[in-house]
Write an enzyme that holds these catalytic residues in place. Sequence first.
Site, PDB file in Angstrom:
ATOM      1  N   GLN A 168      -0.171 -42.512 -10.316  1.00 28.03           N
ATOM      2  CA  GLN A 168      -0.459 -43.844 -10.831  1.00 28.03           C
ATOM      3  C   GLN A 168      -1.963 -44.018 -10.952  1.00 28.03           C
ATOM      4  O   GLN A 168      -2.717 -43.678 -10.041  1.00 28.03           O
ATOM      5  CB  GLN A 168       0.115 -44.930  -9.913  1.00 28.03           C
ATOM      6  N   GLY A 169      -2.394 -44.526 -12.104  1.00 30.05           N
ATOM      7  CA  GLY A 169      -3.800 -44.797 -12.336  1.00 30.05           C
ATOM      8  C   GLY A 169      -4.030 -46.270 -12.578  1.00 30.05           C
ATOM      9  O   GLY A 169      -3.154 -47.107 -12.303  1.00 30.05           O
ATOM     10  N   ALA A 170      -5.204 -46.585 -13.114  1.00 26.01           N
ATOM     11  CA  ALA A 170      -5.558 -47.983 -13.341  1.00 26.01           C
ATOM     12  C   ALA A 170      -4.774 -48.602 -14.489  1.00 26.01           C
ATOM     13  O   ALA A 170      -4.610 -49.824 -14.550  1.00 26.01           O
ATOM     14  CB  ALA A 170      -7.055 -48.095 -13.618  1.00 26.01           C
ATOM     15  N   GLU A 171      -4.291 -47.765 -15.416  1.00 24.91           N
ATOM     16  CA  GLU A 171      -3.637 -48.283 -16.614  1.00 24.91           C
ATOM     17  C   GLU A 171      -2.159 -47.935 -16.709  1.00 24.91           C
ATOM     18  O   GLU A 171      -1.425 -48.603 -17.430  1.00 24.91           O
ATOM     19  CB  GLU A 171      -4.343 -47.726 -17.869  1.00 24.91           C
ATOM     20  N   ALA A 172      -1.733 -46.885 -16.027  1.00 24.27           N
ATOM     21  CA  ALA A 172      -0.377 -46.398 -16.269  1.00 24.27           C
ATOM     22  C   ALA A 172       0.203 -45.681 -15.052  1.00 24.27           C
ATOM     23  O   ALA A 172      -0.524 -45.247 -14.151  1.00 24.27           O
ATOM     24  CB  ALA A 172      -0.378 -45.448 -17.466  1.00 24.27           C
ATOM     25  N   ARG A 173       1.527 -45.575 -15.059  1.00 21.11           N
ATOM     26  CA  ARG A 173       2.254 -44.763 -14.097  1.00 21.11           C
ATOM     27  C   ARG A 173       2.808 -43.542 -14.824  1.00 21.11           C
ATOM     28  O   ARG A 173       3.216 -43.639 -15.975  1.00 21.11           O
ATOM     29  CB  ARG A 173       3.414 -45.537 -13.460  1.00 21.11           C
ATOM     30  N   LYS A 221       4.889 -41.614 -19.545  1.00 25.53           N
ATOM     31  CA  LYS A 221       3.692 -42.392 -19.239  1.00 25.53           C
ATOM     32  C   LYS A 221       3.978 -43.846 -19.563  1.00 25.53           C
ATOM     33  O   LYS A 221       4.177 -44.210 -20.712  1.00 25.53           O
ATOM     34  CB  LYS A 221       2.492 -41.895 -20.047  1.00 25.53           C
ATOM     35  N   ASP A 274     -12.192 -39.036 -22.577  1.00 28.15           N
ATOM     36  CA  ASP A 274     -12.246 -38.790 -21.132  1.00 28.15           C
ATOM     37  C   ASP A 274     -12.156 -37.288 -20.873  1.00 28.15           C
ATOM     38  O   ASP A 274     -11.263 -36.818 -20.167  1.00 28.15           O
ATOM     39  CB  ASP A 274     -11.112 -39.536 -20.425  1.00 28.15           C
TER      40      ASP A 274
END
Length: 241
Positions: free
Chosen positions: A13-18, A32, A137
Amino acid sequence: MVYKLPESELIAQGAEARLYKGTYLGKTVLIKERFEKKYRHPDLDTRLTKERIKAEARAIVRAKTAGVGTPALYLVDFNRRSIFMQFIENATMLKTFIEQYITGKDDDTAKILMNNVTSALGQAVAKLHSKNIVHGDLTTSNILLKDAESLANAKAETDVSEQLVVIDFGLARVESTSEDAAVDLYVLERSLSSAHAQVPELFGLIYKSYQKFFKNKSHLKEVISKYEDVKARGRKRTMVG
């Protein structure tokens, strides 16, 4: 709301998505899912999420058309705010590969491996930028190597571009400028200096390969000029804090 599919497994899990590992039409897939941002108005959040999902899917398809290894795209599901794509089995992050087989080693095998992976990465980025695609990125955490164990046993310099897979196009753009490409390069350079400070040669080798494989030399000249400008601005910001 989290639209977790039956038998899917949350793996990151990140800041925008799982990210989930699951199945779709009998295939193992990576799902995603961009989750809701509660601080946004629901209608705005839905619209922005849909735009970003479409942009990411478009970038993956365009990158593959440009000859860059990417996960196969299976489904874009706006209701689940998700992209279903190929799960790359037995893959190793380039970051892990460099740390395991190159960092701190000064033997001929390590040098061969470094030349192999930097040549492939420079070629991939050149293909993206040649088609006006920027990743947004570029880090060694967003590059996978298929069958890294066989690559680690390489005894000679070889083209490993078929083993390289670029992932996470969440910040990608497909209608970019030369300055966008320059910033992409600068992000890569900075990420390498941070994550792989013990291997300072990495970016220079990637940049050399990038210039070699960038087919449109007039376009390349523009990108290089912009890159020098971006790098100079970055140095100035560092000096003045």
